[in-house]
Write an enzyme that holds these catalytic residues in place. Structure first.
Site, short mmCIF file in Angstrom:
data_model
loop_
_atom_site.label_atom_id
_atom_site.label_comp_id
_atom_site.label_asym_id
_atom_site.label_seq_id
_atom_site.Cartn_x
_atom_site.Cartn_y
_atom_site.Cartn_z
N GLY A 15 0.79 -1.24 0.00
CA GLY A 15 0.00 0.00 0.00
C GLY A 15 0.81 1.28 0.00
N SER A 16 2.02 1.25 -0.59
CA SER A 16 2.82 2.49 -0.56
C SER A 16 2.21 3.57 -1.45
CB SER A 16 4.28 2.20 -0.95
OG SER A 16 4.39 1.91 -2.31
N ARG A 68 -16.10 -14.31 -10.64
CA ARG A 68 -15.59 -12.94 -10.52
C ARG A 68 -16.75 -11.95 -10.36
NH1 ARG A 68 -12.24 -10.55 -15.34
NH2 ARG A 68 -11.32 -12.61 -15.27
N MET A 93 -4.50 -6.83 -6.86
CA MET A 93 -4.06 -7.85 -7.81
C MET A 93 -5.19 -8.73 -8.33
SD MET A 93 -1.21 -6.98 -8.45
CE MET A 93 0.48 -6.57 -8.14
N LEU A 96 -10.88 -6.71 -12.37
CA LEU A 96 -12.25 -6.32 -12.05
C LEU A 96 -13.24 -6.99 -13.00
CD1 LEU A 96 -11.97 -2.48 -11.26
CD2 LEU A 96 -11.36 -4.44 -9.85
N ASN A 110 -5.88 3.17 -12.16
CA ASN A 110 -4.92 2.12 -11.80
C ASN A 110 -3.51 2.63 -12.07
OD1 ASN A 110 -3.96 -0.51 -11.10
ND2 ASN A 110 -3.71 -0.98 -13.27
N HIS A 112 0.37 1.16 -13.03
CA HIS A 112 1.05 -0.05 -13.51
C HIS A 112 2.54 0.26 -13.64
CE1 HIS A 112 1.50 -3.88 -15.45
NE2 HIS A 112 2.23 -3.30 -16.38
N ASP A 148 -4.87 -3.71 -17.95
CA ASP A 148 -3.95 -2.57 -18.10
C ASP A 148 -4.06 -1.91 -19.47
OD1 ASP A 148 -2.91 -3.09 -15.50
OD2 ASP A 148 -1.59 -4.62 -16.31
#
Ligand code: GAR
Length: 204
Positions: A15-16, A68, A93, A96, A110, A112, A148
């Site tokens: 979570g940085s 999902r 990770m 969706l 997002n 990446h 992505d």
């Protein structure tokens, strides 16, 4: 702290990026409020930081029997209860479901660790090294139904050095992530971003 947009951050690990964004919110540079942290991993270290900052956390462990779409339905009801206006994926990770992407179209961000469209998916830094590129970097993008593949908001390049390992390259990319992600969130919360087809424009 300025009220602004109601944000949910999705994390799976350290979570940085979440912290980098939270620090800017605390400084008042981002007009938003993180009201919920969602994680698929009950042991994600980022959850402790969220709790220290009095942010509500919701852990959704995926059962093998969950499809999902079923899995994300549970998350969506939590997002609706909290009137979430922006979803920030910060090292989350899981891919969706198309339904949540459609529901929050152009409201899911997002980050990446590569210069998309090169090296989507997992282990992006290793793929970049193995390919032998001289520059990699990071990308903030809106999330679409692909992996992505959504419209790009911001990118920062990082030069690959001869002695780089996956770790050293990842560390230098991460430093840039912590710069461009809060900046992209700030632009979103200021309603400065518009999407036309694949292109994202920043109003001046
Ligand atoms: C970051 O490097 C982020 O770009 C990457 O996971 C790391 C999460 O770090 N995300 C992906 O690879 C998603 N495809 P953090 O938990 O410290 O923010």
């Amino acid at each position: 702290m300025i009220e602004g947009k109601r944000i949910a951050v999705f994390i799976s690990g350290r979570g940085s990026n979440f912290k980098a964004i939270m620090e800017e919110i605390k400084k008042g540079t981002i007009k938003g409020r993180i009201v919920l942290v969602v994680s698929d991993n009950p042991d994600a270290p980022g959850l402790s930081y969220a709790r220290e900052n009095n942010i509500e956390c919701a852990v959704f462990k995926k059962k093998n029997s969950d499809s999902r779409s079923e899995y994300f339905k549970k998350i969506i009801s939590e997002l609706k209860m909290k009137n979430i206006e922006l979803i920030i994926l910060a090292g989350f990770m899981k891919i969706l479901s198309p339904y949540i992407v459609g529901l929050y179209r152009n409201r899911i961000l997002n980050i990446h660790p590569a210069l998309l469209p090169s090296f989507p998916g997992e282990h992006a830094q290793k793929k970049a090294l193995d390919h032998g590129v001289k520059y990699s970097g990071c990308t903030v993008h809106f999330v679409d139904e692909g992996v992505d593949s959504g419209p790009i908001i911001a990118q920062k390049a990082v030069a690959v050095k001869d002695g780089d390992t996956e770790q050293t390259l990842s560390d230098r990319i991460l430093e840039k992530e912590h710069v461009i992600y809060p900046e992209a969130v700030r632009l979103f919360c200021d309603n400065m971003l518009s999407v036309k087809g694949r292109r994202v424009f920043t109003k001046m």
